[in-house]
Design an enzyme around this catalytic site. Sequence first.
Site, PDB file in Angstrom:
ATOM      1  N   GLU A   1      -4.602  -8.619   0.749  1.00  0.00           N
ATOM      2  CA  GLU A   1      -5.243  -8.794   1.621  1.00  0.00           C
ATOM      3  C   GLU A   1      -6.944  -8.749   2.021  1.00  0.00           C
ATOM      4  OE1 GLU A   1      -4.061  -5.277   4.284  1.00  0.00           O
ATOM      5  OE2 GLU A   1      -2.225  -5.636   4.150  1.00  0.00           O
TER       6      GLU A   1
ATOM      7  N   GLU B   1       0.873  -0.999   0.463  1.00  0.00           N
ATOM      8  CA  GLU B   1      -0.395  -0.102   0.130  1.00  0.00           C
ATOM      9  C   GLU B   1       0.683   1.548  -0.238  1.00  0.00           C
ATOM     10  OE1 GLU B   1      -4.217  -1.589   2.020  1.00  0.00           O
ATOM     11  OE2 GLU B   1      -2.444  -0.637   2.917  1.00  0.00           O
TER      12      GLU B   1
END
Length: 448
Positions: free
Chosen positions: A355, A166
Amino acid sequence: MSKITFPKDFIWGSATAAYQIEGAYNEDGKGESIWDRFSHTPGNIADGHTGDVACDHYHRYEEDIKIMKEIGIKSYRFSISWPRIFPEGTGKLNQKGLDFYKRLTNLLLENGIMPAITLYHWDLPQKLQDKGGWKNRDTTDYFTEYSEVIFKNLGDIVPIWFTHNEPGVVSLLGHFLGIHAPGIKDLRTSLEVSHNLLLSHGKAVKLFREMNIDAQIGIALNLSYHYPASEKAEDIEAAELSFSLAGRWYLDPVLKGRYPENALKLYKKKGIELSFPEDDLKLISQPIDFIAFNNYSSEFIKYDPSSESGFSPANSILEKFEKTDMGWIIYPEGLYDLLMLLDRDYGKPNIVISENGAAFKDEIGSNGKIEDTKRIQYLKDYLTQAHRAIQDGVNLKAYYLWSLLDNFEWAYGYNKRFGIVHVNFDTLERKIKDSGYWYKEVIKNNGF
């Protein structure tokens, strides 16, 4: 409802991150990270929580691997703490830190669990932050140096690699909103940081290829589908711009070798133009083996001329949805639409969901069980949409559930529980939740 079966080589995993679970923040020669500094600064984290102990995974990894084995986890995605390897970010190597990850990796393999390593999940060595952190282009070279040590020591036994987790969150929350480490609030800095994060990804991939490592490498982005609030052209354009800033700003350089035009135009209007050597985009866009993303929710966006960017969240739509404990809407179709978008716009890449999961208030009931039925429903609904995308031709290869353990949820401290395993943060006792037993069945049956 008919049974849902996934492809026979589908990888069922779960994921964690070093700072969120390891603890042992100053043991065995580990250096200070920006999250150590940030969490030790009063006012930054809910209830003054820190990751000093977290789940104490550093001392309890054997127990945690036993739990993974009991659930039947096929692959475990974890991150390496850079300051455990290089306490100052560069220079002197800390052998004890390296040995921990060797022990962890070997024990996973002995238990038939495929290790998947994230090189950077937000815990930059503080000593490098003191030199400018990710705003300083030199950090990309320090990252390459660190990556080389990890590749040399673990490259021949780890089949799946993620350079970054991220980068969009590091850039936005860490350097523009300032609610994550290192707590900087400056738009220009956040854009320079985003570029350097991507550049360091490219440099690591190049090195990985030069070292002839027989494994797969990609990057994990944070992505959600951005829906227009209505069919009006201005709402559609607003949603496209919003997705460009949050998603394509990372997807396009990595997969197409350029930044999205509408985003560049907006920043130019704000007086910000990125300048960097022209070779950077060539480096950033080297071929990767898969594109990975973390997905939890979806966005609904409306045109809003009063907002600085020209758009804002469509709250009247958002308030109609059920939400998780994070306040994020539950909209499983968003995962399907996102998978289809990646497949369509980026040339049918191999995709990994790195995720996906949900935070709910879980408590141990009087019967001794943790009956987290909402989480099970969430996972079932999202996996149903993932399967639907596979049926429609998307090359989805793996799914990593976030998270194995309840853990330190960044600025929220220990108040948000994402685990399929409950952790009592006073005693550090682990207990598999109903969702963990449900996931065990999913893995065993390759579906549900």
